[in-house]
Design a protein around this motif. Sequence first.
Motif, PDB file in Angstrom:
ATOM      1  N   ARG A 147       0.834  -1.206   0.000  1.00 18.29           N
ATOM      2  CA  ARG A 147       0.000   0.000   0.000  1.00 18.29           C
ATOM      3  C   ARG A 147       0.866   1.252   0.000  1.00 18.29           C
ATOM      4  O   ARG A 147       2.037   1.224   0.375  1.00 18.29           O
ATOM      5  CB  ARG A 147      -0.898   0.025   1.246  1.00 18.29           C
ATOM      6  N   SER A 148       0.270   2.374  -0.379  1.00 13.68           N
ATOM      7  CA  SER A 148       0.926   3.665  -0.212  1.00 13.68           C
ATOM      8  C   SER A 148       0.892   4.050   1.253  1.00 13.68           C
ATOM      9  O   SER A 148      -0.071   3.758   1.961  1.00 13.68           O
ATOM     10  CB  SER A 148       0.223   4.743  -1.039  1.00 13.68           C
ATOM     11  N   ALA A 149       1.939   4.706   1.718  1.00 13.98           N
ATOM     12  CA  ALA A 149       1.960   5.196   3.086  1.00 13.98           C
ATOM     13  C   ALA A 149       0.923   6.300   3.246  1.00 13.98           C
ATOM     14  O   ALA A 149       0.690   7.090   2.334  1.00 13.98           O
ATOM     15  CB  ALA A 149       3.343   5.724   3.441  1.00 13.98           C
ATOM     16  N   VAL A 150       0.284   6.344   4.409  1.00 17.07           N
ATOM     17  CA  VAL A 150      -0.658   7.425   4.709  1.00 17.07           C
ATOM     18  C   VAL A 150       0.112   8.492   5.481  1.00 17.07           C
ATOM     19  O   VAL A 150       0.430   8.316   6.650  1.00 17.07           O
ATOM     20  CB  VAL A 150      -1.862   6.926   5.527  1.00 17.07           C
ATOM     21  N   ARG A 151       0.397   9.593   4.814  1.00 21.44           N
ATOM     22  CA  ARG A 151       1.206  10.649   5.410  1.00 21.44           C
ATOM     23  C   ARG A 151       0.314  11.707   6.063  1.00 21.44           C
ATOM     24  O   ARG A 151      -0.899  11.589   6.082  1.00 21.44           O
ATOM     25  CB  ARG A 151       2.103  11.270   4.335  1.00 21.44           C
ATOM     26  N   ARG A 152       0.934  12.761   6.570  1.00 22.77           N
ATOM     27  CA  ARG A 152       0.172  13.832   7.215  1.00 22.77           C
ATOM     28  C   ARG A 152      -0.305  14.889   6.230  1.00 22.77           C
ATOM     29  O   ARG A 152      -1.155  15.705   6.576  1.00 22.77           O
ATOM     30  CB  ARG A 152       1.033  14.526   8.281  1.00 22.77           C
ATOM     31  N   ASP A 153       0.240  14.893   5.028  1.00 27.90           N
ATOM     32  CA  ASP A 153       0.026  16.031   4.133  1.00 27.90           C
ATOM     33  C   ASP A 153      -1.024  15.793   3.052  1.00 27.90           C
ATOM     34  O   ASP A 153      -1.077  16.528   2.072  1.00 27.90           O
ATOM     35  CB  ASP A 153       1.350  16.426   3.462  1.00 27.90           C
ATOM     36  N   GLY A 154      -1.890  14.794   3.224  1.00 24.70           N
ATOM     37  CA  GLY A 154      -2.806  14.453   2.136  1.00 24.70           C
ATOM     38  C   GLY A 154      -4.234  14.924   2.273  1.00 24.70           C
ATOM     39  O   GLY A 154      -5.049  14.712   1.368  1.00 24.70           O
ATOM     40  N   ALA A 155      -4.601  15.571   3.395  1.00 26.70           N
ATOM     41  CA  ALA A 155      -6.000  15.980   3.598  1.00 26.70           C
ATOM     42  C   ALA A 155      -6.420  17.008   2.555  1.00 26.70           C
ATOM     43  O   ALA A 155      -5.666  17.930   2.236  1.00 26.70           O
ATOM     44  CB  ALA A 155      -6.183  16.548   4.997  1.00 26.70           C
ATOM     45  N   LEU A 156      -7.649  16.841   2.034  1.00 24.79           N
ATOM     46  CA  LEU A 156      -8.164  17.737   0.998  1.00 24.79           C
ATOM     47  C   LEU A 156      -9.483  18.355   1.450  1.00 24.79           C
ATOM     48  O   LEU A 156     -10.248  17.737   2.208  1.00 24.79           O
ATOM     49  CB  LEU A 156      -8.390  16.962  -0.303  1.00 24.79           C
ATOM     50  N   PRO A 157      -9.787  19.580   0.993  1.00 19.85           N
ATOM     51  CA  PRO A 157     -11.092  20.182   1.307  1.00 19.85           C
ATOM     52  C   PRO A 157     -12.231  19.238   0.908  1.00 19.85           C
ATOM     53  O   PRO A 157     -12.202  18.630  -0.168  1.00 19.85           O
ATOM     54  CB  PRO A 157     -11.095  21.454   0.457  1.00 19.85           C
ATOM     55  N   GLY A 158     -13.199  19.107   1.779  1.00 20.44           N
ATOM     56  CA  GLY A 158     -14.316  18.190   1.566  1.00 20.44           C
ATOM     57  C   GLY A 158     -14.157  16.873   2.289  1.00 20.44           C
ATOM     58  O   GLY A 158     -15.145  16.134   2.451  1.00 20.44           O
ATOM     59  N   ASP A 159     -12.946  16.545   2.712  1.00 16.79           N
ATOM     60  CA  ASP A 159     -12.728  15.306   3.467  1.00 16.79           C
ATOM     61  C   ASP A 159     -13.424  15.372   4.826  1.00 16.79           C
ATOM     62  O   ASP A 159     -13.706  16.456   5.355  1.00 16.79           O
ATOM     63  CB  ASP A 159     -11.234  15.075   3.697  1.00 16.79           C
TER      64      ASP A 159
END
Length: 335
Positions: A147-159
Amino acid sequence: MWSTIGQLGEFGLIERVTARFPGTDDVILGPGDDAAIVSAPDGRVVATTDVLVETRHFRREWSSAEDVGRKAAAQNIADIAAMGARPTALLVGFAAPPDVPVSWAEELAEGLRAECAFAGAAVVGGDTVSAGEITLAITALGDLEGRSAVRRDGALPGDVVAVAGSLGLSSAGFALLEAGVHGAADAGSDEADPGWLRCLGEHRRPRPPYADGPGAARLGARAMLDVSDGLVQDLGHVAQAGTVVIDLDSAAFVPEPELSEAVVLLHELGRTGRGALEHMLFGGEDHALAAAFPPEAELPPQWRVIGTVSAPGADGPRVAVDGASVSARGWEHFR
């Protein structure tokens, strides 16, 4: 029979302790050589490290040696899970005064072993050294399983922002310990097992939801971390890294009964500081997982939606509660 680790000696201590650490399918070579060998089928290794210092992170009069071992393992394994990875191995650096009892070191090792067994990892090596105070330096390794790592910098508006695990219990447990409450007898409780005792347990032995880290990655989590320094402060890192606003809904924070009981007891003891919501927002060391998910993600019950993500305005990236900005009041070393 040697009673202290100074009498037992470095190599005797290593032999006594490492005998407690079984291997797993990930361990090719465990303790005993110059280095361990751990399989990495994904081709990438997730790694984290943390240090625990006596009186700063734990007190022997508050916690048993097994408590300390479980807590040391848990807070590192939680970081692996927060990347969406499966924990595989721990390396343990142990520094202590020579007069520490051998039994204490053995109980510490049992705590490390037990928490690793619960999480599916293994202790594969480390180091021991004499020092003026007990210090643990833990390195944890993990595998992303493709899997891809879940980092801290991926949050997007609407999440949506959701949390798995408990919030506020460890903070309340720490407050109880500071108030001199180590167990039911210290509070003059007539109950054999009052609910607030769970808060003491959560502080001494946090229970991170390890499996929910890889589970969140499979659900499409875009950003994730474990709550170690306080929810608001930790989510502030996600907001800054993703250049977003995270707005938490106070109505979504329903305290567990044990937390409410602890707050009542603290008030009765004259400790009128944080209420339940403040423990949940600003307390730390629960090691719950907080993540941002796409709005269409179908979250299982253990993930509780607590807020939303939006684009930053003039105030820039920040964390808000019910639309109002809040300052981070979590833990920070050197301050």
